[in-house]
Write a protein that holds these residues in place. Structure first.
Motif, PDB file in Angstrom:
ATOM      1  N   LEU A  11       0.835  -1.195   0.000  1.00 46.47           N
ATOM      2  CA  LEU A  11       0.000   0.000   0.000  1.00 46.47           C
ATOM      3  C   LEU A  11       0.874   1.250   0.000  1.00 46.47           C
ATOM      4  CD1 LEU A  11      -2.634  -1.120   2.647  1.00 46.47           C
ATOM      5  CD2 LEU A  11      -2.898  -1.084   0.168  1.00 46.47           C
ATOM      6  N   PRO A  12       0.407   2.328  -0.613  1.00 43.44           N
ATOM      7  CA  PRO A  12       1.177   3.575  -0.609  1.00 43.44           C
ATOM      8  C   PRO A  12       1.519   4.056   0.797  1.00 43.44           C
ATOM      9  CG  PRO A  12      -0.628   3.731  -2.163  1.00 43.44           C
ATOM     10  CD  PRO A  12      -0.806   2.438  -1.406  1.00 43.44           C
ATOM     11  N   ASP A  37       5.025   5.888   5.717  1.00 44.96           N
ATOM     12  CA  ASP A  37       5.428   5.577   7.086  1.00 44.96           C
ATOM     13  C   ASP A  37       6.920   5.284   7.230  1.00 44.96           C
ATOM     14  OD1 ASP A  37       2.771   5.893   7.806  1.00 44.96           O
ATOM     15  OD2 ASP A  37       2.322   3.745   7.703  1.00 44.96           O
ATOM     16  N   LEU A  38       7.676   5.308   6.123  1.00 44.48           N
ATOM     17  CA  LEU A  38       9.113   5.057   6.223  1.00 44.48           C
ATOM     18  C   LEU A  38       9.808   6.164   7.003  1.00 44.48           C
ATOM     19  CD1 LEU A  38      10.042   3.925   2.591  1.00 44.48           C
ATOM     20  CD2 LEU A  38       9.945   2.498   4.628  1.00 44.48           C
ATOM     21  N   LEU A  39      10.869   5.804   7.675  1.00 49.53           N
ATOM     22  CA  LEU A  39      11.706   6.798   8.343  1.00 49.53           C
ATOM     23  C   LEU A  39      12.466   7.590   7.279  1.00 49.53           C
ATOM     24  CD1 LEU A  39      13.143   4.555  11.206  1.00 49.53           C
ATOM     25  CD2 LEU A  39      11.332   6.275  11.373  1.00 49.53           C
ATOM     26  N   PRO A  40      12.812   8.837   7.559  1.00 49.77           N
ATOM     27  CA  PRO A  40      13.514   9.655   6.554  1.00 49.77           C
ATOM     28  C   PRO A  40      14.774   8.996   6.004  1.00 49.77           C
ATOM     29  CG  PRO A  40      12.802  11.034   8.369  1.00 49.77           C
ATOM     30  CD  PRO A  40      12.512   9.605   8.765  1.00 49.77           C
ATOM     31  N   PRO A  80      15.693   7.207   0.949  1.00 47.63           N
ATOM     32  CA  PRO A  80      16.719   7.202  -0.109  1.00 47.63           C
ATOM     33  C   PRO A  80      17.138   5.794  -0.534  1.00 47.63           C
ATOM     34  CG  PRO A  80      17.306   8.770   1.615  1.00 47.63           C
ATOM     35  CD  PRO A  80      16.127   7.986   2.113  1.00 47.63           C
ATOM     36  N   VAL A  81      17.068   4.840   0.372  1.00 54.25           N
ATOM     37  CA  VAL A  81      17.414   3.460   0.025  1.00 54.25           C
ATOM     38  C   VAL A  81      16.427   2.918  -1.004  1.00 54.25           C
ATOM     39  CG1 VAL A  81      17.673   1.113   0.942  1.00 54.25           C
ATOM     40  CG2 VAL A  81      18.489   3.077   2.275  1.00 54.25           C
ATOM     41  N   TRP A  82      15.151   3.189  -0.800  1.00 53.74           N
ATOM     42  CA  TRP A  82      14.125   2.741  -1.747  1.00 53.74           C
ATOM     43  C   TRP A  82      14.270   3.454  -3.090  1.00 53.74           C
ATOM     44  CZ3 TRP A  82      10.605  -1.153  -1.440  1.00 53.74           C
ATOM     45  CH2 TRP A  82      10.485  -1.786  -0.213  1.00 53.74           C
ATOM     46  N   VAL A  83      14.529   4.758  -3.055  1.00 52.76           N
ATOM     47  CA  VAL A  83      14.702   5.515  -4.297  1.00 52.76           C
ATOM     48  C   VAL A  83      15.913   4.998  -5.058  1.00 52.76           C
ATOM     49  CG1 VAL A  83      15.230   7.784  -5.265  1.00 52.76           C
ATOM     50  CG2 VAL A  83      13.525   7.570  -3.463  1.00 52.76           C
TER      51      VAL A  83
END
Length: 89
Positions: free
Chosen positions: A8-9, A14-17, A21-24
């Motif tokens: 889900l979006p 809810d990701l930590l800041p 960047p890891v996902w991006v």
């Protein structure tokens, strides 16, 4: 039968800041940006679009950002236009 993993979006909201960047970065490694001799243009009538996001920057030229009125900024001070551009990308 195929198992489908649905995220889900809100998972990304809810990701930590420091996790975002890891996902991006992971997505950037799996994404190909190509130059098409017949480019596709999408018009967003919104609050502006930020080119600072790594997934938007390769596909949105500075010269392609416009405002309906010259005194309006093309920067997205609210965040909605950039999110819409991300969906379009």
């Amino acid at each position: 039968s195929l198992a489908v993993l649905a995220t889900l979006p809100s998972f990304f909201d809810d990701l930590l800041p420091e996790e975002k960047p890891v996902w991006v970065s992971s997505l950037m490694e799996r994404t190909e940006f190509s130059v098409d001799p017949r480019p596709v243009y999408i018009t967003l009538m919104d609050t502006g679009v930020s080119r600072s996001h790594p997934l938007i920057q390769p596909v949105l030229a500075q010269a392609d950002r416009c405002a309906a009125r010259p005194e309006w900024s093309v920067e997205d001070n609210i965040g909605h236009g950039t999110k819409m551009a991300g969906l379009a990308v």
